[in-house]
Write a protein that holds these residues in place. Structure first.
Motif, PDB file in Angstrom:
ATOM      1  N   HIS A  82      38.652  33.910  46.409  1.00  0.00           N
ATOM      2  CA  HIS A  82      39.986  34.158  46.957  1.00  0.00           C
ATOM      3  C   HIS A  82      40.944  34.588  45.850  1.00  0.00           C
ATOM      4  CE1 HIS A  82      40.664  30.178  45.217  1.00  0.00           C
ATOM      5  NE2 HIS A  82      41.961  30.435  45.286  1.00  0.00           N
ATOM      6  N   GLN A  83      40.453  34.607  44.613  1.00  0.00           N
ATOM      7  CA  GLN A  83      41.316  34.913  43.476  1.00  0.00           C
ATOM      8  C   GLN A  83      41.430  36.421  43.246  1.00  0.00           C
ATOM      9  OE1 GLN A  83      41.131  32.186  40.063  1.00  0.00           O
ATOM     10  NE2 GLN A  83      39.293  31.304  40.977  1.00  0.00           N
ATOM     11  N   ASP A  84      42.451  36.811  42.492  1.00  0.00           N
ATOM     12  CA  ASP A  84      42.666  38.204  42.115  1.00  0.00           C
ATOM     13  C   ASP A  84      41.785  38.498  40.907  1.00  0.00           C
ATOM     14  OD1 ASP A  84      43.537  40.658  41.150  1.00  0.00           O
ATOM     15  OD2 ASP A  84      45.640  40.284  41.586  1.00  0.00           O
ATOM     16  N   VAL A  85      40.621  39.098  41.159  1.00  0.00           N
ATOM     17  CA  VAL A  85      39.639  39.302  40.090  1.00  0.00           C
ATOM     18  C   VAL A  85      40.168  40.278  39.039  1.00  0.00           C
ATOM     19  CG1 VAL A  85      37.276  39.973  39.563  1.00  0.00           C
ATOM     20  CG2 VAL A  85      37.779  38.842  41.717  1.00  0.00           C
ATOM     21  N   ASP A  86      40.896  41.306  39.460  1.00  0.00           N
ATOM     22  CA  ASP A  86      41.445  42.269  38.496  1.00  0.00           C
ATOM     23  C   ASP A  86      42.372  41.569  37.506  1.00  0.00           C
ATOM     24  OD1 ASP A  86      40.076  44.373  39.662  1.00  0.00           O
ATOM     25  OD2 ASP A  86      41.730  44.901  40.998  1.00  0.00           O
ATOM     26  N   ALA A  87      43.191  40.652  38.020  1.00  0.00           N
ATOM     27  CA  ALA A  87      44.099  39.911  37.142  1.00  0.00           C
ATOM     28  C   ALA A  87      43.314  38.990  36.214  1.00  0.00           C
ATOM     29  CB  ALA A  87      45.098  39.102  37.970  1.00  0.00           C
ATOM     30  N   MET A  88      42.248  38.391  36.712  1.00  0.00           N
ATOM     31  CA  MET A  88      41.424  37.500  35.883  1.00  0.00           C
ATOM     32  C   MET A  88      40.745  38.274  34.758  1.00  0.00           C
ATOM     33  SD  MET A  88      39.673  35.027  38.744  1.00  0.00           S
ATOM     34  CE  MET A  88      38.884  33.997  37.508  1.00  0.00           C
ATOM     35  N   ILE A  89      40.279  39.482  35.080  1.00  0.00           N
ATOM     36  CA  ILE A  89      39.660  40.324  34.046  1.00  0.00           C
ATOM     37  C   ILE A  89      40.691  40.701  32.990  1.00  0.00           C
ATOM     38  CG2 ILE A  89      38.601  42.580  33.604  1.00  0.00           C
ATOM     39  CD1 ILE A  89      37.266  42.340  36.367  1.00  0.00           C
ATOM     40  N   ALA A  90      41.897  41.072  33.444  1.00  0.00           N
ATOM     41  CA  ALA A  90      42.957  41.452  32.516  1.00  0.00           C
ATOM     42  C   ALA A  90      43.352  40.285  31.619  1.00  0.00           C
ATOM     43  CB  ALA A  90      44.175  41.951  33.287  1.00  0.00           C
ATOM     44  N   ASP A  91      43.297  39.069  32.137  1.00  0.00           N
ATOM     45  CA  ASP A  91      43.657  37.874  31.371  1.00  0.00           C
ATOM     46  C   ASP A  91      42.508  37.336  30.531  1.00  0.00           C
ATOM     47  OD1 ASP A  91      46.116  38.047  32.547  1.00  0.00           O
ATOM     48  OD2 ASP A  91      45.742  36.483  34.043  1.00  0.00           O
ATOM     49  N   GLY A  92      41.334  37.948  30.656  1.00  0.00           N
ATOM     50  CA  GLY A  92      40.180  37.498  29.890  1.00  0.00           C
ATOM     51  C   GLY A  92      39.488  36.285  30.468  1.00  0.00           C
ATOM     52  N   ARG A  93      39.779  35.960  31.739  1.00  0.00           N
ATOM     53  CA  ARG A  93      39.153  34.787  32.369  1.00  0.00           C
ATOM     54  C   ARG A  93      37.884  35.127  33.131  1.00  0.00           C
ATOM     55  NH1 ARG A  93      42.677  32.885  36.354  1.00  0.00           N
ATOM     56  NH2 ARG A  93      43.923  34.802  36.199  1.00  0.00           N
ATOM     57  N   PHE A  94      37.617  36.406  33.294  1.00  0.00           N
ATOM     58  CA  PHE A  94      36.401  36.827  33.986  1.00  0.00           C
ATOM     59  C   PHE A  94      35.875  38.091  33.305  1.00  0.00           C
ATOM     60  CE2 PHE A  94      33.575  38.169  37.385  1.00  0.00           C
ATOM     61  CZ  PHE A  94      33.157  36.966  37.923  1.00  0.00           C
ATOM     62  N   ARG A  95      34.588  38.086  32.998  1.00  0.00           N
ATOM     63  CA  ARG A  95      33.988  39.205  32.272  1.00  0.00           C
ATOM     64  C   ARG A  95      33.890  40.437  33.168  1.00  0.00           C
ATOM     65  NH1 ARG A  95      30.857  37.811  27.580  1.00  0.00           N
ATOM     66  NH2 ARG A  95      29.782  39.802  27.923  1.00  0.00           N
ATOM     67  N   ASP A  96      34.341  41.579  32.633  1.00  0.00           N
ATOM     68  CA  ASP A  96      34.282  42.787  33.443  1.00  0.00           C
ATOM     69  C   ASP A  96      32.848  43.259  33.649  1.00  0.00           C
ATOM     70  OD1 ASP A  96      33.918  43.528  30.820  1.00  0.00           O
ATOM     71  OD2 ASP A  96      35.302  45.243  30.890  1.00  0.00           O
ATOM     72  N   ASP A  97      31.960  43.044  32.639  1.00  0.00           N
ATOM     73  CA  ASP A  97      30.563  43.463  32.812  1.00  0.00           C
ATOM     74  C   ASP A  97      29.870  42.625  33.884  1.00  0.00           C
ATOM     75  OD1 ASP A  97      30.709  41.208  31.222  1.00  0.00           O
ATOM     76  OD2 ASP A  97      29.433  41.971  29.617  1.00  0.00           O
ATOM     77  N   LEU A  98      30.237  41.343  34.013  1.00  0.00           N
ATOM     78  CA  LEU A  98      29.688  40.513  35.080  1.00  0.00           C
ATOM     79  C   LEU A  98      30.218  40.975  36.433  1.00  0.00           C
ATOM     80  CD1 LEU A  98      28.129  38.075  36.167  1.00  0.00           C
ATOM     81  CD2 LEU A  98      30.121  36.648  35.615  1.00  0.00           C
ATOM     82  N   TYR A  99      31.499  41.298  36.464  1.00  0.00           N
ATOM     83  CA  TYR A  99      32.098  41.773  37.718  1.00  0.00           C
ATOM     84  C   TYR A  99      31.366  42.995  38.253  1.00  0.00           C
ATOM     85  CZ  TYR A  99      35.396  44.024  40.888  1.00  0.00           C
ATOM     86  OH  TYR A  99      35.957  44.651  41.979  1.00  0.00           O
ATOM     87  N   TYR A 100      31.077  43.945  37.389  1.00  0.00           N
ATOM     88  CA  TYR A 100      30.425  45.176  37.854  1.00  0.00           C
ATOM     89  C   TYR A 100      28.990  44.928  38.302  1.00  0.00           C
ATOM     90  CZ  TYR A 100      34.528  47.507  36.024  1.00  0.00           C
ATOM     91  OH  TYR A 100      35.821  47.904  35.805  1.00  0.00           O
ATOM     92  N   ARG A 101      28.358  43.897  37.765  1.00  0.00           N
ATOM     93  CA  ARG A 101      27.021  43.514  38.249  1.00  0.00           C
ATOM     94  C   ARG A 101      27.090  42.837  39.613  1.00  0.00           C
ATOM     95  NH1 ARG A 101      22.184  45.343  35.913  1.00  0.00           N
ATOM     96  NH2 ARG A 101      22.554  45.678  33.683  1.00  0.00           N
ATOM     97  N   LEU A 102      28.127  42.030  39.800  1.00  0.00           N
ATOM     98  CA  LEU A 102      28.251  41.278  41.050  1.00  0.00           C
ATOM     99  C   LEU A 102      28.855  42.118  42.179  1.00  0.00           C
ATOM    100  CD1 LEU A 102      29.655  37.872  39.736  1.00  0.00           C
ATOM    101  CD2 LEU A 102      27.358  38.281  40.633  1.00  0.00           C
ATOM    102  N   ALA A 103      29.668  43.093  41.797  1.00  0.00           N
ATOM    103  CA  ALA A 103      30.464  43.825  42.787  1.00  0.00           C
ATOM    104  C   ALA A 103      29.987  45.263  42.947  1.00  0.00           C
ATOM    105  CB  ALA A 103      31.931  43.783  42.406  1.00  0.00           C
ATOM    106  N   GLU A 104      28.690  45.428  43.186  1.00  0.00           N
ATOM    107  CA  GLU A 104      28.197  46.779  43.474  1.00  0.00           C
ATOM    108  C   GLU A 104      28.827  47.296  44.774  1.00  0.00           C
ATOM    109  OE1 GLU A 104      23.791  47.136  41.634  1.00  0.00           O
ATOM    110  OE2 GLU A 104      24.003  45.589  43.175  1.00  0.00           O
ATOM    111  N   ILE A 105      29.039  46.368  45.713  1.00  0.00           N
ATOM    112  CA  ILE A 105      29.789  46.658  46.937  1.00  0.00           C
ATOM    113  C   ILE A 105      30.870  45.593  47.078  1.00  0.00           C
ATOM    114  CG2 ILE A 105      29.734  46.843  49.448  1.00  0.00           C
ATOM    115  CD1 ILE A 105      28.313  49.137  48.196  1.00  0.00           C
TER     116      ILE A 105
END
Length: 450
Positions: free
Chosen positions: A289-312
């Motif tokens: 339910h979180q804003d993943v883009d904001a988490m990536i920008a803040d360094g709380r979520f890895r962007d390389d992991l996001y792209y693996r998890l979010a193919e769709i």
């Protein structure tokens, strides 16, 4: 007993009025000469079918007043079948009338027999639609996908997207507020995929302490840490050949994100305390339910992991954004819990329906389900009220007539009087200033219990 079929004729030509009034056997016919009379009769008699001449005063040679009358009728009673008749620019008027919501169009000069067939068919279609609505209310809608109850275009678009994605073995990220049905959609995706023969394993990453989350996901060997008295498979291994659902994936700590990324790249894990690589074939579906883009920008979520998890990526609308679904789901939960609790509750009172439509549902479907469950328990009669839902703020829409207003007022007064009289019928009747037989009739009419 067959219900009386009411037909309203809106026509300013007195000769044609008389001709039409006596042309319809089997109907209760009402005649209006202008818009004001038509609306008064619509409110008072609630006809199912209206024949409407577009050339009404003060614009008998045009169609302005006729279209204003058409709009007013459909605004007050949208299910009315309006048959428009006119000799003014017939084809253009016909197309415009249909766009405005008219059911059919007939060009003057009028052939009574042909118009009679159109009117008969209009009553037949109105009856069919009314029965369909009754059945829909009873069944509370159909499961559109994976048990998801919806009729909203916004949500049907989501389910169609997931149906298309399901056969493809790609990672899917579901983005939506808490209580919008992310796990239900994930299960539906699994059941529609080629992996439906395997296990569907779900884990809520926010509900497990960081110190235990790695063990829950990857498992551990016996003796790997204090309390590890046996070798245990993690959720990833348990989903071998199936689907792993990572709910609230945004709550995974950064250190564990690295290990999860390595698994997604290599499809191999090692249990805590283990040295043996274990190949695992599973599909990943995650949600947050979180804003993943904001988490990536803040360094709380890895962007390389996001792209693996979010193919769709699939964005799920809130309940407030799902047109008509709050009422549909309310009827579904009413039926579900009334049956489970052997309750006599069968319907939603007008003020409850208005309150459900007006409420913003910050807790989404989960909040609606909880309120309906409580209301089934708390309801004193057969109809759930806004008070039963603990939603007192619902404003009733403009009524077609006083019937709905009177019913709501009667229900409220009777409930208050019964409460003050502690359920005593004689004292309740005295408080209300009515006789006992009248009170019994009202209790029966409104499905209230003393």
């Amino acid at each position: 007993m067959t219900a009386i079929r009411k037909l309203l004729i809106v026509e300013d030509d007195l000769g044609l009025q008389r001709q039409l009034r006596w042309a319809y056997d089997g109907y209760q016919v009402f005649v209006a000469s202008n818009r004001a009379e038509a609306i008064d009769l619509l409110r008072a008699e609630v006809p199912d079918v209206v024949t409407l001449d577009l050339g009404l005063p003060p614009d008998p040679d045009g169609v302005t007043e006729g279209f204003a009358t058409l709009d007013a009728i459909l605004s007050l009673k949208p299910d009315t079948k309006v048959v428009v008749a006119s000799g003014h620019g017939a084809r253009e008027s016909a197309l415009r009338a249909i766009e405005h919501g008219a059911w059919d169009f007939y060009q003057k000069p009028i052939d009574i027999d042909q118009l009679g067939l159109i009117v008969s068919r209009a009553f037949h279609v109105h009856a069919l639609e009314a029965e369909n609505r009754r059945l829909a209310d009873t069944s509370a809608g159909a499961a559109a996908f994976g048990g998801m109850i919806t009729a909203a275009p916004e949500m049907l678009k989501v389910t169609r997207t997931i149906e298309r994605v399901a056969p493809a073995d790609v990672s899917v990220m579901l983005l939506g507020a808490s209580g919008t049905g992310k796990e239900l959609l994930a299960r539906g995706l699994h059941e529609a995929s080629r992996r439906r023969g395997g296990a569907f394993v779900a884990i809520n990453c926010a509900a497990i302490p960081e110190t235990l989350l790695e063990s829950e996901l990857f498992g551990h060997e016996k003796g790997a840490f204090t309390g590890a008295v046996k070798t245990t498979e993690g959720k990833i291994e348990q989903a071998q050949g199936g689907t792993l659902f990572l709910d609230e994936v945004g709550d995974i700590p950064l250190a564990l994100q690295v290990k999860l990324l390595r698994f997604l790249q290599e499809r191999v894990i090692e249990r805590i305390g283990g040295r043996k690589p274990i190949a695992v074939d599973t599909r990943i579906v995650c949600a947050t339910h979180q804003d993943v883009d904001a988490m990536i920008a803040d360094g709380r979520f890895r962007d390389d992991l996001y792209y693996r998890l979010a193919e769709i990526v699939v964005r799920i609308p809130s309940l407030a954004e799902r047109t008509g679904d709050a009422g549909l789901l309310a009827r579904h939960f009413l039926k579900k819990y009334a049956k489970a609790m052997h309750s006599s509750v069968t319907s939603l009172a007008p003020d409850a329906r208005a309150a459900i439509d007006a409420w913003g549902w910050p807790g989404n479907v989960r909040e609606l389900e909880n309120r309906m469950k409580r209301a089934v328990i708390m309801a004193e009669g057969k109809a759930i009220t806004a008070a039963d839902l603990d939603l007192e703020t619902g404003a009733l829409p403009e009524p077609l007539n006083l019937k709905a207003v009177r019913e709501t007022a009667d229900r409220t007064a009777i409930r208050h009087a019964l409460s003050r009289a502690e359920g005593n019928i004689s004292n309740t009747a005295k408080l209300l200033g009515i006789s006992r037989p009248t009170l019994y009739d009202l209790l029966k009419s409104y499905d209230l219990q003393a």
